[in-house]
Design a protein around this motif. Structure first.
Motif, PDB file in Angstrom:
ATOM      1  N   THR A 247       0.841  -1.203   0.000  1.00 24.22           N
ATOM      2  CA  THR A 247       0.000   0.000   0.000  1.00 24.22           C
ATOM      3  C   THR A 247       0.867   1.240   0.000  1.00 24.22           C
ATOM      4  O   THR A 247       1.687   1.439   0.898  1.00 24.22           O
ATOM      5  N   GLU A 248       0.677   2.089  -1.025  1.00 25.85           N
ATOM      6  CA  GLU A 248       1.464   3.314  -1.133  1.00 25.85           C
ATOM      7  C   GLU A 248       0.551   4.523  -1.307  1.00 25.85           C
ATOM      8  O   GLU A 248      -0.587   4.414  -1.794  1.00 25.85           O
ATOM      9  N   LEU A 249       1.066   5.661  -0.912  1.00 20.31           N
ATOM     10  CA  LEU A 249       0.373   6.917  -1.142  1.00 20.31           C
ATOM     11  C   LEU A 249       0.336   7.217  -2.640  1.00 20.31           C
ATOM     12  O   LEU A 249       1.263   6.867  -3.371  1.00 20.31           O
ATOM     13  N   VAL A 250      -0.734   7.863  -3.081  1.00 15.77           N
ATOM     14  CA  VAL A 250      -0.943   8.144  -4.502  1.00 15.77           C
ATOM     15  C   VAL A 250      -0.755   9.640  -4.752  1.00 15.77           C
ATOM     16  O   VAL A 250      -1.437  10.474  -4.136  1.00 15.77           O
ATOM     17  N   ALA A 251       0.164   9.988  -5.654  1.00 12.99           N
ATOM     18  CA  ALA A 251       0.453  11.393  -5.936  1.00 12.99           C
ATOM     19  C   ALA A 251      -0.763  12.082  -6.561  1.00 12.99           C
ATOM     20  O   ALA A 251      -1.521  11.481  -7.318  1.00 12.99           O
ATOM     21  N   THR A 252      -0.936  13.358  -6.244  1.00 10.71           N
ATOM     22  CA  THR A 252      -1.986  14.178  -6.848  1.00 10.71           C
ATOM     23  C   THR A 252      -1.333  15.208  -7.765  1.00 10.71           C
ATOM     24  O   THR A 252      -0.107  15.246  -7.917  1.00 10.71           O
ATOM     25  N   GLU A 253      -2.158  16.065  -8.373  1.00  9.27           N
ATOM     26  CA  GLU A 253      -1.610  17.104  -9.239  1.00  9.27           C
ATOM     27  C   GLU A 253      -0.881  18.180  -8.427  1.00  9.27           C
ATOM     28  O   GLU A 253      -0.125  18.975  -8.990  1.00  9.27           O
ATOM     29  N   ARG A 254      -1.084  18.206  -7.138  1.00  7.96           N
ATOM     30  CA  ARG A 254      -0.400  19.160  -6.257  1.00  7.96           C
ATOM     31  C   ARG A 254       0.892  18.526  -5.761  1.00  7.96           C
ATOM     32  O   ARG A 254       0.873  17.490  -5.108  1.00  7.96           O
ATOM     33  N   ARG A 255       1.992  19.127  -6.072  1.00 13.52           N
ATOM     34  CA  ARG A 255       3.293  18.568  -5.725  1.00 13.52           C
ATOM     35  C   ARG A 255       3.418  18.358  -4.212  1.00 13.52           C
ATOM     36  O   ARG A 255       3.182  19.264  -3.424  1.00 13.52           O
ATOM     37  N   GLY A 256       3.792  17.140  -3.833  1.00 12.60           N
ATOM     38  CA  GLY A 256       3.999  16.830  -2.427  1.00 12.60           C
ATOM     39  C   GLY A 256       2.748  16.500  -1.655  1.00 12.60           C
ATOM     40  O   GLY A 256       2.806  16.278  -0.436  1.00 12.60           O
ATOM     41  N   ILE A 257       1.603  16.432  -2.332  1.00 12.36           N
ATOM     42  CA  ILE A 257       0.334  16.115  -1.673  1.00 12.36           C
ATOM     43  C   ILE A 257      -0.192  14.793  -2.230  1.00 12.36           C
ATOM     44  O   ILE A 257      -0.225  14.596  -3.450  1.00 12.36           O
ATOM     45  N   PHE A 258      -0.614  13.898  -1.329  1.00 13.75           N
ATOM     46  CA  PHE A 258      -0.963  12.539  -1.724  1.00 13.75           C
ATOM     47  C   PHE A 258      -2.366  12.146  -1.262  1.00 13.75           C
ATOM     48  O   PHE A 258      -2.869  12.649  -0.256  1.00 13.75           O
ATOM     49  N   GLU A 259      -2.938  11.230  -2.028  1.00 14.34           N
ATOM     50  CA  GLU A 259      -4.186  10.578  -1.647  1.00 14.34           C
ATOM     51  C   GLU A 259      -3.869   9.196  -1.064  1.00 14.34           C
ATOM     52  O   GLU A 259      -2.787   8.644  -1.287  1.00 14.34           O
ATOM     53  N   LEU A 260      -4.824   8.624  -0.358  1.00 15.02           N
ATOM     54  CA  LEU A 260      -4.689   7.281   0.194  1.00 15.02           C
ATOM     55  C   LEU A 260      -6.075   6.644   0.228  1.00 15.02           C
ATOM     56  O   LEU A 260      -6.849   6.876   1.164  1.00 15.02           O
ATOM     57  N   PRO A 261      -6.408   5.854  -0.810  1.00 17.16           N
ATOM     58  CA  PRO A 261      -7.750   5.267  -0.858  1.00 17.16           C
ATOM     59  C   PRO A 261      -8.041   4.356   0.334  1.00 17.16           C
ATOM     60  O   PRO A 261      -9.147   4.355   0.880  1.00 17.16           O
ATOM     61  N   THR A 262      -7.042   3.553   0.737  1.00 17.54           N
ATOM     62  CA  THR A 262      -7.253   2.629   1.856  1.00 17.54           C
ATOM     63  C   THR A 262      -5.911   2.159   2.379  1.00 17.54           C
ATOM     64  O   THR A 262      -4.910   2.186   1.653  1.00 17.54           O
ATOM     65  N   VAL A 263      -5.879   1.739   3.627  1.00 21.15           N
ATOM     66  CA  VAL A 263      -4.672   1.136   4.194  1.00 21.15           C
ATOM     67  C   VAL A 263      -5.079   0.311   5.415  1.00 21.15           C
ATOM     68  O   VAL A 263      -5.981   0.677   6.165  1.00 21.15           O
ATOM     69  N   ASP A 264      -4.412  -0.821   5.574  1.00 23.58           N
ATOM     70  CA  ASP A 264      -4.631  -1.695   6.724  1.00 23.58           C
ATOM     71  C   ASP A 264      -3.257  -2.050   7.279  1.00 23.58           C
ATOM     72  O   ASP A 264      -2.444  -2.655   6.589  1.00 23.58           O
ATOM     73  N   PHE A 265      -2.989  -1.664   8.516  1.00 24.10           N
ATOM     74  CA  PHE A 265      -1.676  -1.896   9.105  1.00 24.10           C
ATOM     75  C   PHE A 265      -1.511  -3.302   9.677  1.00 24.10           C
ATOM     76  O   PHE A 265      -0.465  -3.622  10.244  1.00 24.10           O
ATOM     77  N   GLY A 266      -2.527  -4.130   9.534  1.00 18.59           N
ATOM     78  CA  GLY A 266      -2.391  -5.553   9.821  1.00 18.59           C
ATOM     79  C   GLY A 266      -2.331  -5.933  11.277  1.00 18.59           C
ATOM     80  O   GLY A 266      -1.876  -7.038  11.611  1.00 18.59           O
ATOM     81  N   SER A 267      -2.768  -5.064  12.168  1.00 19.96           N
ATOM     82  CA  SER A 267      -2.752  -5.383  13.599  1.00 19.96           C
ATOM     83  C   SER A 267      -3.778  -4.522  14.314  1.00 19.96           C
ATOM     84  O   SER A 267      -4.191  -3.475  13.807  1.00 19.96           O
TER      85      SER A 267
END
Length: 269
Positions: free
Chosen positions: A138-158
């Protein structure tokens, strides 16, 4: 017989009053002992951090940031103790990772979520085999704004981490991505677990502009984290910088390394 029952009732009432009185006397003592134990545990961890800071393997560049980043005081504010299982979010160059890993070794554990693909090689070069990488796909997704990211989902597994820490990361996320992150952190923590946040300060209620895009209003962060289910427990001025006018992008040479930063502690009840 009725009179005997009355006396029995009186005796029962007296025993109950005695029990309440004893509880009133002993409860503060128990609380005081628990508080003393907690202070001692944090102090023990601070000593471990001091040893890690003195390691000959640390680079001069990393050592140069010690006075500004105040890791001993910051981790003590978050209540980190030996034996804790800690998750660090998006470690970047691994500055805190190299301090946390040896400080937790042998008693607790350190896990990291790398978050950005280009950080993977940099993290691998640290040679911290004891550190577990969570959510590797799972990685952050770049947006058109430099240095700003989206994150649709994440599970840290604990759901059993004692603490989750993020140092200057939330400012790189969209509001929606911060909400996803905060909910995932809440799920990853055990009951009583701590969520520690350090980030670059924006003026309260200031609208977005090109200079403040990687700064955050701490009041807004508090509301966002509370919305994920956390209780706001405290703040620290450890990273307050009077000469940061809160006007410029945090990456500017005149500002970088000298930004005013808020330090917040939340708890999952």
């Amino acid at each position: 017989m009725p009179e005997r029952r009355k006396r029995r009732g009186s005796a029962t009432a007296r025993r109950a009053l005695v029990a309440v009185a004893l509880l009133a006397v002993t409860a503060p003592t128990v609380a005081a002992v628990a508080e003393e134990d907690g202070v001692a545990a944090v102090a023990a961890f601070s000593a471990r951090v001091g040893t890690a800071l003195a390691s000959e393997t640390r680079t001069p560049e990393d050592r140069a940031r010690d006075a500004d980043r105040k890791p001993v005081e910051t981790l003590a504010f978050f209540g980190i103790e030996p034996g804790m299982d800690v998750l660090e979010l998006v470690p970047g160059g691994g500055w805190y990772t190299e301090i946390l890993a040896p400080s937790l070794a042998g008693t607790g554990s350190l896990s990291v979520w790398i978050g950005i693909g280009r950080f993977a090689d940099r993290f691998a070069a640290l040679g911290l085999e004891s550190v577990q990488v969570v959510a590797p796909g799972t990685e952050l997704v770049a947006t058109e704004r430099r240095g700003i990211f989206e994150l649709p989902t994440v599970d840290f597994g604990s759901d059993a981490f004692d603490a989750v820490l993020t140092f200057r990361n939330l400012h790189n996320l969209t509001p929606a991505a911060r909400a996803v992150t905060n909910r995932a952190v809440f799920t990853a923590l055990r009951s009583g677990g701590v969520y520690g946040v350090v980030d670059h300060t924006r003026r309260h209620m200031q609208p977005d502009d090109p200079e403040n895009r990687r700064r955050l209003d701490p009041v807004r962060v508090i509301h966002e984290v509370e919305a994920a289910g956390f209780v706001f427990e405290g703040w620290s001025d450890l990273h307050y910088h009077l000469d940061d006018e809160l006007r410029y992008e945090v990456g500017r040479r005149s500002v970088s390394g000298n930004t005013d930063r808020f330090t917040l502690r939340f708890r999952k009840l």
